[in-house]
Design an enzyme around this catalytic site. Structure first.
Site, mmCIF file in Angstrom:
data_model
loop_
_atom_site.group_PDB
_atom_site.id
_atom_site.type_symbol
_atom_site.label_atom_id
_atom_site.label_comp_id
_atom_site.label_asym_id
_atom_site.label_seq_id
_atom_site.Cartn_x
_atom_site.Cartn_y
_atom_site.Cartn_z
ATOM 1 N NE ARG A 85 -3.028 0.667 3.317
ATOM 2 C CZ ARG A 85 -2.139 1.013 4.427
ATOM 3 N NH1 ARG A 85 -1.613 2.013 4.540
ATOM 4 N NH2 ARG A 85 -2.143 0.106 5.517
ATOM 5 C CE1 TYR A 102 -15.763 12.545 -16.022
ATOM 6 C CE2 TYR A 102 -14.927 12.871 -13.808
ATOM 7 C CZ TYR A 102 -15.380 12.110 -14.831
ATOM 8 O OH TYR A 102 -15.890 10.753 -14.624
ATOM 9 C CG ASP A 145 -8.373 16.833 -15.380
ATOM 10 O OD1 ASP A 145 -8.007 16.223 -16.061
ATOM 11 O OD2 ASP A 145 -9.596 16.594 -14.980
ATOM 12 C CE LYS A 202 -12.010 8.935 -18.584
ATOM 13 N NZ LYS A 202 -12.347 10.135 -17.942
HETATM 14 C C1 LIG Z 1 -12.422 10.440 -16.687
HETATM 15 C C2 LIG Z 1 -11.967 11.763 -16.498
HETATM 16 C C3 LIG Z 1 -11.624 12.010 -14.967
HETATM 17 C C4 LIG Z 1 -12.084 11.107 -14.128
HETATM 18 O O1 LIG Z 1 -10.935 9.874 -14.125
HETATM 19 P P1 LIG Z 1 -11.780 8.416 -13.608
HETATM 20 O O2 LIG Z 1 -10.355 7.651 -13.781
HETATM 21 O O3 LIG Z 1 -12.827 8.046 -14.508
HETATM 22 O O4 LIG Z 1 -11.862 8.658 -12.116
HETATM 23 C C5 LIG Z 1 -11.158 13.353 -14.667
HETATM 24 N N1 LIG Z 1 -10.922 14.335 -15.434
HETATM 25 C C6 LIG Z 1 -11.229 14.142 -16.900
HETATM 26 C C7 LIG Z 1 -11.171 15.392 -17.609
HETATM 27 C C8 LIG Z 1 -12.082 12.969 -17.322
HETATM 28 O O5 LIG Z 1 -12.081 12.906 -18.703
#
Ligand SMILES: *Cc1c(COP(=O)(O)O)cnc(C)c1O
Length: 369
Positions: free
Chosen positions: A42, A94, A165, A190
């Site tokens: 962990r 998001y 982000d 993604k």
């Molecule tokens: C999908 C996404 C997230 C969240 O990610 P997860 O892996 O689904 O928790 C955050 N920011 C953006 C821009 C995203 O497309």
């Protein structure tokens, strides 16, 4: 090392004297105590260390912290803030992270959702207790572009940390730390994973400061960490990330051009289009425009759904960044309370042959009229 070389080599930490070319998966939860050994998975694990190392290298950061999802990475940042902190977040954010702020952290943080494409409005939204500027560029789902340098300068005048982000851009097309951000966040689910088979997230920091120490504690003691197998899959995927991104962008550019000139489409949101309001800023801070685009279908929500159902190669599913093209009517997924227009379609352009994708779209349009 340059990007493509880093993507392939920076995640390799092979200690086995038999010299496998690919780093093995270390499933062990614990390690025999000896000088310099890891202690417990962990807290640290060889595969997680590899993932953090390659991502820190690609983002030119000092350190990285991997999490079990993109949202868990975002949550670690929010948890590191003192209770009562005021947060400035994008009005096109998001929706999962927006819900984190408005539902989970409702009683702990105060939030203003601001148009980040206008740096002046951000300056006006600052409060004495503002303690975080959260940027998302390109944004989800409108592909809005915010000027990372201009926004970071405004925040830094008041010593406010800036987190970006950068999920839609990936480290291949944008390095927010080089434009002034203090931390960059990715949903590894993604493009970084790229094959729609792993959920993950990561933070990369420019410097190992106080808030970073807190985040590392939240990671290891909070425990929302990715498994060794997840980390292995991500390190494997990152090796082809530079080439996948080139392909996604090439296909997205062709499709954006096709859609922009189509009579059944009202508007296309893709920063690579010269007509896009964010195009100039995108060109300055990004080396590519990515593989996601949105557009407004001319017609009702029902007609929009019909069009999507007519497609053969675009799977109607949430998420983005995989090798296969995905499509969705965004408001349907975000549910009641969504601010997204009912006829807005978000498209993740995959790596299929572009001629197939365009002819699929053409026949789906024909069937609807
Ligand atoms: C999908 C996404 C997230 C969240 O990610 P997860 O892996 O689904 O928790 C955050 N920011 C953006 C821009 C995203 O497309």
């Amino acid at each position: 090392m340059k990007t493509e070389t880093l993507a392939i080599h920076a995640g390799n930490q092979i200690t086995d004297s038999r010299k496998p070319v690919i780093q093995p998966i270390t499933l062990s939860t614990t390690f025999m105590h000896h000088e310099g050994s890891m202690v417990y998975s962990r807290l640290e694990n060889p595969n997680r260390e590899s993932l953090e190392k390659v991502m820190a290298s690609l983002e030119t950061g000092a350190d990285a912290a991997a999490f079990s999802s993109g949202n868990a990475a975002g949550m670690a940042v929010f948890q590191a803030l003192p209770v009562g902190t005021h947060v400035i977040a994008p009005n096109d954010m998001y929706h999962g992270l927006r819900r984190l702020l408005t539902e989970v952290f409702k009683d702990k943080l105060s939030v203003d959702f601001v148009d980040l494409t206008q740096p002046e409005t951000v300056e006006k939204s600052l409060k004495p207790h503002t303690g975080l500027l959260w940027i998302e560029t390109p944004s989800n789902p409108l592909l809005q572009i915010s000027d990372i340098r201009a926004l970071s300068d405004i925040a830094h005048k008041k010593n406010i940390p800036v987190v970006c982000d950068s999920t839609f851009a990936t480290p291949i097309f944008q390095n927010p730390l080089a434009w002034g951000a203090d931390m960059v966040m990715h949903s590894n689910t993604k493009f970084i994973g790229g094959h729609s088979d792993v959920i993950g997230g990561i933070l990369v920091t420019k410097t190992e400061n106080k808030i970073w120490e807190k985040i590392k504690t939240i990671q290891s003691i909070g425990g929302a960490v990715p498994s060794p197998f997840d980390c292995y899959l991500l390190v494997r995927s990152i090796k082809t990330l530079p080439y996948r991104m080139k392909g996604h962008e090439e296909n997205a550019t062709r499709l954006a051009g096709f859609l922009e000139s189509h009579p059944r489409i009202d508007e296309v949101y893709y920063p690579g289009l010269p007509s896009n309001p964010g195009h100039r800023t995108a060109k300055m801070q990004m080396s590519g425009f990515g593989g996601v685009l949105s557009f407004l279908f001319k017609g009702s929500a029902d007609k929009t759904d019909q069009f999507i159902a007519n497609l053969q190669y675009f799977t109607n599913a949430t998420s983005l960044g995989g090798v296969e093209s995905l499509i969705e009517r965004r408001a349907k997924v975000e549910g009641p309370g969504s601010k997204t227009l009912p006829n807005l379609i978000r498209l993740s352009v995959g790596l299929e042959n572009i001629e197939d994708l365009i002819s699929d779209m053409e026949s789906a349009f024909e069937k609807i009229s």
